[in-house]
Design an enzyme around this catalytic site. Structure first.
Site, PDB file in Angstrom:
ATOM      1  CE1 TYR A  94      -4.005   3.402   9.806  1.00 40.43           C
ATOM      2  CE2 TYR A  94      -5.430   1.867   8.637  1.00 40.43           C
ATOM      3  CZ  TYR A  94      -5.097   3.162   8.990  1.00 40.43           C
ATOM      4  OH  TYR A  94      -5.846   4.208   8.528  1.00 40.43           O
ATOM      5  CG  ASP A 115       7.324  -6.545   9.362  1.00 37.50           C
ATOM      6  OD1 ASP A 115       7.741  -7.682   9.637  1.00 37.50           O
ATOM      7  OD2 ASP A 115       7.452  -5.570  10.121  1.00 37.50           O
TER       8      ASP A 115
HETATM    9  P1  NAD Z   1       4.842  -0.321   4.373  1.00 33.02           P
HETATM   10  O1  NAD Z   1       5.976  -1.046   3.816  1.00 33.02           O
HETATM   11  O2  NAD Z   1       4.813   1.170   4.271  1.00 33.02           O
HETATM   12  O3  NAD Z   1       4.678  -0.800   5.883  1.00 33.02           O
HETATM   13  C1  NAD Z   1       4.399   0.098   6.821  1.00 33.02           C
HETATM   14  C2  NAD Z   1       5.206  -0.229   8.061  1.00 33.02           C
HETATM   15  O4  NAD Z   1       4.461  -1.147   8.833  1.00 33.02           O
HETATM   16  C3  NAD Z   1       6.589  -0.873   7.835  1.00 33.02           C
HETATM   17  O5  NAD Z   1       7.514  -0.219   8.668  1.00 33.02           O
HETATM   18  C4  NAD Z   1       6.359  -2.312   8.269  1.00 33.02           C
HETATM   19  O6  NAD Z   1       7.535  -2.899   8.801  1.00 33.02           O
HETATM   20  C5  NAD Z   1       5.338  -2.127   9.354  1.00 33.02           C
HETATM   21  N1  NAD Z   1       4.571  -3.318   9.667  1.00 33.02           N
HETATM   22  C6  NAD Z   1       3.929  -4.142   8.820  1.00 33.02           C
HETATM   23  N2  NAD Z   1       3.345  -5.130   9.511  1.00 33.02           N
HETATM   24  C7  NAD Z   1       3.658  -4.920  10.812  1.00 33.02           C
HETATM   25  C8  NAD Z   1       3.314  -5.580  12.016  1.00 33.02           C
HETATM   26  N3  NAD Z   1       2.546  -6.655  12.011  1.00 33.02           N
HETATM   27  N4  NAD Z   1       3.770  -5.064  13.181  1.00 33.02           N
HETATM   28  C9  NAD Z   1       4.535  -3.960  13.204  1.00 33.02           C
HETATM   29  N5  NAD Z   1       4.871  -3.279  12.109  1.00 33.02           N
HETATM   30  C10 NAD Z   1       4.430  -3.749  10.935  1.00 33.02           C
HETATM   31  O7  NAD Z   1       3.489  -0.799   3.785  1.00 33.02           O
HETATM   32  P2  NAD Z   1       3.110  -2.232   3.311  1.00 33.02           P
HETATM   33  O8  NAD Z   1       4.284  -3.064   3.034  1.00 33.02           O
HETATM   34  O9  NAD Z   1       2.106  -1.987   2.283  1.00 33.02           O
HETATM   35  O10 NAD Z   1       2.448  -2.807   4.637  1.00 33.02           O
HETATM   36  C11 NAD Z   1       1.098  -2.737   4.831  1.00 33.02           C
HETATM   37  C12 NAD Z   1       0.870  -2.540   6.284  1.00 33.02           C
HETATM   38  O11 NAD Z   1       1.240  -1.219   6.627  1.00 33.02           O
HETATM   39  C13 NAD Z   1      -0.579  -2.664   6.617  1.00 33.02           C
HETATM   40  O12 NAD Z   1      -0.942  -3.985   6.890  1.00 33.02           O
HETATM   41  C14 NAD Z   1      -0.707  -1.741   7.800  1.00 33.02           C
HETATM   42  O13 NAD Z   1      -0.681  -2.462   9.027  1.00 33.02           O
HETATM   43  C15 NAD Z   1       0.487  -0.848   7.743  1.00 33.02           C
HETATM   44  N6  NAD Z   1       0.018   0.519   7.661  1.00 33.02           N
HETATM   45  C16 NAD Z   1       0.204   1.316   8.719  1.00 33.02           C
HETATM   46  C17 NAD Z   1      -0.300   2.590   8.724  1.00 33.02           C
HETATM   47  C18 NAD Z   1      -0.098   3.440   9.923  1.00 33.02           C
HETATM   48  O14 NAD Z   1       0.504   2.953  10.880  1.00 33.02           O
HETATM   49  N7  NAD Z   1      -0.614   4.661   9.928  1.00 33.02           N
HETATM   50  C19 NAD Z   1      -1.013   3.084   7.627  1.00 33.02           C
HETATM   51  C20 NAD Z   1      -1.190   2.240   6.548  1.00 33.02           C
HETATM   52  C21 NAD Z   1      -0.672   0.931   6.571  1.00 33.02           C
END
Ligand code: NAD
Length: 281
Positions: A176, A59
């Protein structure tokens, strides 16, 4: 990140860009696709003005591919191959490269499109910084509590105190936003969702405390009430800005388009597979 850089062939039918993350498995898939598509008249491999962008990774890679081509959203369709563990934006497994090639050969231009978020930051010197988010945008104050007025369609909704705020798209609702206690929205719903990040709630300070879902055509405005450094994230990108006067969010006129194939499974199926898994009878 692996990208193509070559100029041969001009018998174009489908202009295809291949973008991959640095993982070994992604590079292998990139080479397999490169060799297969290069020799067919149906395809013209190019990173310039593609019709189709194939993102190879997870993703996160699809988010990066979206930002690489975010100025060409009207003409570009995306498709993701996942070489990682979880895929919301990725329709094909790395073992299904041949199937993707077969589907591209039969491509009739069918698409499925989802809303994206428009983010407009106004800095205290009047400069505007614009961005688009596929998942979400967040704002946090780097030091001390963030204090901000939240307006919906110009009217004051509440004064927020806490770590920050997230505004997510429907497809971003499983990312997130979900970790912040937001609801999961079907991606065909034209709306954005604002969730609080650790709001202060006590006898003195009060916020709604629930996520709100705001339809297309309406606007959320966050007006920070304290000077200082702010951290703004837009998907996987992070910006630091000093003294943000306001930040506005609405659903963009443009959408992200994906190739619609049999592999583009139903949304609820993806949600179940990702978060619940197989149930035991
Ligand atoms: P990353 O690779 O660590 O991604 C974090 C996780 O989020 C991965 O497992 C990815 O598959 C999943 N992810 C991304 N988009 C998704 C979606 N639309 N639905 C379900 N899962 C999804 O970090 P990155 O590549 O920099 O991705 C950035 C994204 O990570 C941000 O857009 C944010 O949504 C997410 N994020 C999540 C958290 C949290 O859940 N606490 C914190 C920071 C960022």
């Amino acid at each position: 990140m692996t990208q193509m850089n070559f100029t041969d062939k001009s018998k174009k039918t489908l202009r295809v860009a291949l973008v991959a993350n640095g993982k070994y498995q992604s590079k292998r898939v990139w080479h397999k696709l490169f060799q297969a598509l290069r020799d067919e008249d149906k395809f013209y491999l190019t990173k310039h003005h593609p019709d189709v962008v194939i993102s190879i990774g997870g993703d996160g890679m699809l988010l990066s591919a979206f930002h690489m081509y975010e100025k060409e959203l009207e003409t570009v369709r995306f498709v993701g191959i996942h070489t990682g563990h979880l895929g919301f934006y990725t329709d094909y497994l790395d073992s299904e490269v041949d199937k993707l090639i077969a589907d591209l050969r039969e491509d009739k231009g069918e698409t499925i499109s989802y809303p994206i978020l428009r983010v407009t930051m106004t800095l205290s010197d009047g400069r505007k910084v614009k961005a688009r988010a596929l998942n979400e945008a967040t704002i946090k104050r780097i030091e001390k509590t963030m204090v901000a007025d939240i307006k919906v369609n110009g009217g004051l909704f509440e004064r927020f105190r806490g770590d920050g705020l997230s505004v997510a798209t429907p497809t971003g609702s499983t990312a997130y936003n979900k970790s912040l206690g937001g609801a999961i929205l079907h991606p065909t719903i034209q709306a954005m969702q604002m969730t609080e990040i650790a709001s202060l709630n006590n006898r003195v300070f009060r916020t709604l405390g629930s996520p709100i879902i705001v339809p297309r055509g309406e606007k959320i405005e966050v007006v920070p009430k304290r000077l200082g450094q702010y951290l703004v994230t837009v998907d996987n990108k992070t910006y630091r800005h000093k003294d943000i006067a306001k930040i506005e969010f609405d659903i963009d006129r443009k959408k992200i388009q994906f190739i619609n194939s049999a592999n583009h499974t139903g949304f609820w199926e993806r949600v179940r597979d990702a978060f619940i898994g197989e149930s035991e009878e």
